[in-house]
Design a protein around this motif. Sequence first.
Motif, PDB file in Angstrom:
ATOM      1  N   VAL A 151       0.846  -1.217  -0.046  1.00 30.84           N
ATOM      2  CA  VAL A 151       0.067  -0.049   0.030  1.00 30.84           C
ATOM      3  C   VAL A 151       0.984   1.276  -0.035  1.00 30.84           C
ATOM      4  O   VAL A 151       0.574   2.395  -0.752  1.00 30.84           O
ATOM      5  CB  VAL A 151      -0.985   0.117   1.273  1.00 30.84           C
ATOM      6  CG1 VAL A 151      -1.585   1.191   1.378  1.00 30.84           C
ATOM      7  CG2 VAL A 151      -1.999  -0.991   1.029  1.00 30.84           C
ATOM      8  N   SER A 152       2.062   1.226   0.571  1.00 32.23           N
ATOM      9  CA  SER A 152       2.864   2.484   0.894  1.00 32.23           C
ATOM     10  C   SER A 152       3.520   2.518  -0.566  1.00 32.23           C
ATOM     11  O   SER A 152       3.762   3.799  -0.788  1.00 32.23           O
ATOM     12  CB  SER A 152       3.722   2.181   2.196  1.00 32.23           C
ATOM     13  OG  SER A 152       3.004   2.470   3.134  1.00 32.23           O
ATOM     14  N   ARG A 154       2.551   1.703  -3.207  1.00 33.20           N
ATOM     15  CA  ARG A 154       1.754   2.544  -4.347  1.00 33.20           C
ATOM     16  C   ARG A 154       1.501   3.957  -4.204  1.00 33.20           C
ATOM     17  O   ARG A 154       1.526   4.680  -5.029  1.00 33.20           O
ATOM     18  CB  ARG A 154       0.241   1.763  -4.162  1.00 33.20           C
ATOM     19  CG  ARG A 154      -0.777   2.317  -5.025  1.00 33.20           C
ATOM     20  CD  ARG A 154      -0.796   2.001  -6.437  1.00 33.20           C
ATOM     21  NE  ARG A 154      -0.880   0.638  -6.908  1.00 33.20           N
ATOM     22  CZ  ARG A 154      -0.685   0.209  -8.212  1.00 33.20           C
ATOM     23  NH1 ARG A 154      -0.542   1.082  -9.103  1.00 33.20           N
ATOM     24  NH2 ARG A 154      -0.855  -0.959  -8.455  1.00 33.20           N
ATOM     25  N   ALA A 155       1.534   4.283  -2.771  1.00 31.28           N
ATOM     26  CA  ALA A 155       1.559   5.796  -2.436  1.00 31.28           C
ATOM     27  C   ALA A 155       2.661   6.471  -2.927  1.00 31.28           C
ATOM     28  O   ALA A 155       2.475   7.577  -3.381  1.00 31.28           O
ATOM     29  CB  ALA A 155       1.300   5.815  -1.014  1.00 31.28           C
ATOM     30  N   ILE A 156       3.873   5.998  -2.720  1.00 32.55           N
ATOM     31  CA  ILE A 156       5.272   6.483  -3.383  1.00 32.55           C
ATOM     32  C   ILE A 156       4.932   6.703  -4.985  1.00 32.55           C
ATOM     33  O   ILE A 156       5.434   7.766  -5.183  1.00 32.55           O
ATOM     34  CB  ILE A 156       6.365   5.610  -3.154  1.00 32.55           C
ATOM     35  CG1 ILE A 156       6.479   5.401  -1.253  1.00 32.55           C
ATOM     36  CG2 ILE A 156       7.382   6.049  -3.697  1.00 32.55           C
ATOM     37  CD1 ILE A 156       7.329   6.298  -0.506  1.00 32.55           C
ATOM     38  N   ASP A 158       2.331   6.694  -6.642  1.00 29.95           N
ATOM     39  CA  ASP A 158       1.367   7.907  -6.954  1.00 29.95           C
ATOM     40  C   ASP A 158       1.928   9.241  -6.602  1.00 29.95           C
ATOM     41  O   ASP A 158       1.801  10.257  -7.491  1.00 29.95           O
ATOM     42  CB  ASP A 158       0.007   7.544  -6.198  1.00 29.95           C
ATOM     43  CG  ASP A 158      -0.665   6.551  -6.581  1.00 29.95           C
ATOM     44  OD1 ASP A 158      -0.445   6.132  -7.525  1.00 29.95           O
ATOM     45  OD2 ASP A 158      -1.651   6.162  -6.059  1.00 29.95           O
ATOM     46  N   ALA A 159       2.636   9.354  -5.487  1.00 30.50           N
ATOM     47  CA  ALA A 159       3.083  10.822  -5.004  1.00 30.50           C
ATOM     48  C   ALA A 159       4.335  11.141  -6.094  1.00 30.50           C
ATOM     49  O   ALA A 159       4.303  12.442  -5.865  1.00 30.50           O
ATOM     50  CB  ALA A 159       3.709  10.535  -3.607  1.00 30.50           C
ATOM     51  N   SER A 161       3.916  10.648  -9.213  1.00 34.31           N
ATOM     52  CA  SER A 161       3.463  10.868 -10.756  1.00 34.31           C
ATOM     53  C   SER A 161       4.093  11.773 -11.552  1.00 34.31           C
ATOM     54  O   SER A 161       4.373  11.631 -12.888  1.00 34.31           O
ATOM     55  CB  SER A 161       2.195  10.762 -10.736  1.00 34.31           C
ATOM     56  OG  SER A 161       1.539   9.603 -10.363  1.00 34.31           O
ATOM     57  N   LEU A 188       8.671  12.526   1.378  1.00 25.92           N
ATOM     58  CA  LEU A 188       8.404  11.152   1.383  1.00 25.92           C
ATOM     59  C   LEU A 188       9.303  10.235   2.267  1.00 25.92           C
ATOM     60  O   LEU A 188       8.714   9.457   3.015  1.00 25.92           O
ATOM     61  CB  LEU A 188       8.366  10.628  -0.006  1.00 25.92           C
ATOM     62  CG  LEU A 188       7.370  11.287  -1.144  1.00 25.92           C
ATOM     63  CD1 LEU A 188       7.781  10.808  -2.613  1.00 25.92           C
ATOM     64  CD2 LEU A 188       5.965  10.948  -0.782  1.00 25.92           C
ATOM     65  N   LEU A 192       8.366   7.859   5.690  1.00 28.72           N
ATOM     66  CA  LEU A 192       8.525   6.383   5.768  1.00 28.72           C
ATOM     67  C   LEU A 192       9.457   5.975   7.110  1.00 28.72           C
ATOM     68  O   LEU A 192       9.093   4.746   7.429  1.00 28.72           O
ATOM     69  CB  LEU A 192       9.150   6.042   4.700  1.00 28.72           C
ATOM     70  CG  LEU A 192       8.593   5.943   3.365  1.00 28.72           C
ATOM     71  CD1 LEU A 192       9.524   5.562   2.108  1.00 28.72           C
ATOM     72  CD2 LEU A 192       7.255   4.894   3.210  1.00 28.72           C
TER      73      LEU A 192
ATOM     74  N   ALA B 159       2.976  16.078  -5.090  1.00 32.12           N
ATOM     75  CA  ALA B 159       2.810  14.743  -4.571  1.00 32.12           C
ATOM     76  C   ALA B 159       1.327  14.311  -4.647  1.00 32.12           C
ATOM     77  O   ALA B 159       1.000  13.202  -4.700  1.00 32.12           O
ATOM     78  CB  ALA B 159       3.186  14.490  -3.003  1.00 32.12           C
ATOM     79  N   ARG B 162      -1.565  13.243  -8.905  1.00 29.02           N
ATOM     80  CA  ARG B 162      -2.350  12.424  -9.523  1.00 29.02           C
ATOM     81  C   ARG B 162      -3.820  12.414  -9.146  1.00 29.02           C
ATOM     82  O   ARG B 162      -4.824  11.810  -9.849  1.00 29.02           O
ATOM     83  CB  ARG B 162      -1.785  10.899  -9.198  1.00 29.02           C
ATOM     84  CG  ARG B 162      -2.576   9.702  -9.794  1.00 29.02           C
ATOM     85  CD  ARG B 162      -2.240   8.230  -9.271  1.00 29.02           C
ATOM     86  NE  ARG B 162      -2.871   7.336  -9.934  1.00 29.02           N
ATOM     87  CZ  ARG B 162      -4.055   7.107 -10.041  1.00 29.02           C
ATOM     88  NH1 ARG B 162      -4.904   8.015  -9.329  1.00 29.02           N
ATOM     89  NH2 ARG B 162      -4.627   5.962 -10.733  1.00 29.02           N
ATOM     90  N   LEU B 184      -1.823   8.017   0.606  1.00 28.27           N
ATOM     91  CA  LEU B 184      -0.911   8.923   0.205  1.00 28.27           C
ATOM     92  C   LEU B 184      -1.064  10.031   1.527  1.00 28.27           C
ATOM     93  O   LEU B 184      -0.024  10.652   1.759  1.00 28.27           O
ATOM     94  CB  LEU B 184      -1.422   9.359  -1.142  1.00 28.27           C
ATOM     95  CG  LEU B 184      -0.504  10.752  -1.529  1.00 28.27           C
ATOM     96  CD1 LEU B 184       0.877  10.438  -1.699  1.00 28.27           C
ATOM     97  CD2 LEU B 184      -1.064  11.367  -2.858  1.00 28.27           C
TER      98      LEU B 184
END
Lengths: 198, 198
Positions: A151-152, A154-156, A158-159, A161, A188, A192, B159, B162, B184
Motif C-alpha cells: 500500500v505504501s 503504491r502511495a510512493i 502515486d506521489a 507521478s 516522502l 516512511l 505529490a 495524480r 498517500l
Amino acid sequence: MNEVVVLTPERILEVTEDVLRRYGLAKATVVDVARALDVSHGSVYRHFPSKASLREAVAKRWLDRASAPLLEIAEATGPAPERLERWLRTMFAIKHKRLGDDPEMFATYLTLAREACKVVKGHKDCLVDQIAQMLSDGVKQGVFEVADPKVSARAIFDATSRFHHPAHADEWNDPDTQARIDALLTLLLRGLEAPCKG
Amino acid sequence: MNEVVVLTPERILEVTEDVLRRYGLAKATVVDVARALDVSHGSVYRHFPSKASLREAVAKRWLDRASAPLLEIAEATGPAPERLERWLRTMFAIKHKRLGDDPEMFATYLTLAREACKVVKGHKDCLVDQIAQMLSDGVKQGVFEVADPKVSARAIFDATSRFHHPAHADEWNDPDTQARIDALLTLLLRGLEAPCKG
C-alpha cells in the motif's frame, strides 16, 4: 552472400523499432518490417500473429528496458532509504532522458503503450513491487515504519507521478524540476521513517 | 417590458458559460454571447477587448470557483494536520465532482485553461500559498516540522498531482482511488510531523 540470421522475436522487435523510427507509427506496416528483415511477412506473423500483438510487444520491450536498471537497485543490498531514493531518481532520469533524447520516438512508444493497457498495468505493478521490496527491507533494517509495504509502495508511486507519468512530460523541463524532486523525496522519505530512532 | 440588467463583467461571464454549454467551444462566438445578453457585441467588447480575453476570464472564473471553498479551510483555525487533510480531500472532491457532473464542460474549461497559462499558474500559486499557510500554522502549533513552508507546500501539491491534475482525470474513477488517496495522505502527513513529540 547473405549472412544467415536466425529470426527470433527479439530480432523482429529490434527491426520493428528501426522501421517505426524511419517511417513513423502511422505509416509503418508489417510488410515494411518483413522487408527490412529480408523475410516474408508470414515469417513475422509466425512470431507475432497480428499487427496488434507486434505493437504490444514493442511497447512491452520499451517499458522493460526502463525497469531493468531499476530492478538492480531494488534487489541490491544496503540501507533501504538510500536505495529507494536512488531508485526514484533513476526512474525519473530514465523517463526524462527518453523524452529529451528523442521526443518523436517517445510519442510513438507512448501511443503503443496506451493501446496496450495490460502491458502498462503489468509494468506499473512491477515497479510498485520493486518499491515494496525496498520498503520491506527498510522495515527489517529498522529504518522504515510501514504497515503494509504494498500500500505504501503504491502511495510512493502515486506521489511521484508528476515526475514519471508521461501525462506530465511537458512539465519535466521546467527549470525548477530538480529542486521540486529534492523537496518531494525529502518529504516522502521522512514519511516512511521509523519514529524516534535510538 | 424588459427588465433592466446592468451589464457587468460577471453577468457577461455567466452568460458566456451558458453559451458555451449550449453551442460548444468550437461554435460559440462573441456575437452569440451578445445576443444572449440582448446587447450589441460592442458592449461585450467594452468589458473584454478580445475573444481571447473573454475566454481567459471564463477560465479564471472556473478556477476561482474551485479555490474559494479551499481558502476557507486554509484560513480557518484549528489543528493544521486536520485542516491540511480536509483541504486536500476537498480539492480532490471538487475536481472529481466537476468531471463527474459534466465531462463535456470539464473538457471545455480545460481547453480554455490550457490557453491561459498565466491564469493557471496564478491558480496553482494561490493553492500552494494556501498549503504553505497551513504548514506555517502547523509549525507554530508544534505539530509540523518544515524548513521552508513554501517549498514543502509545493512538494505536497506535486505529490498529490495524480488526484488533482486534469492530466490524470481518466484515472479518477479507478475503483481504488479512495484507498490510494488515504494511503498517500497518511504518508504525506507523517512526512510533515514534528519528530518525537512529548
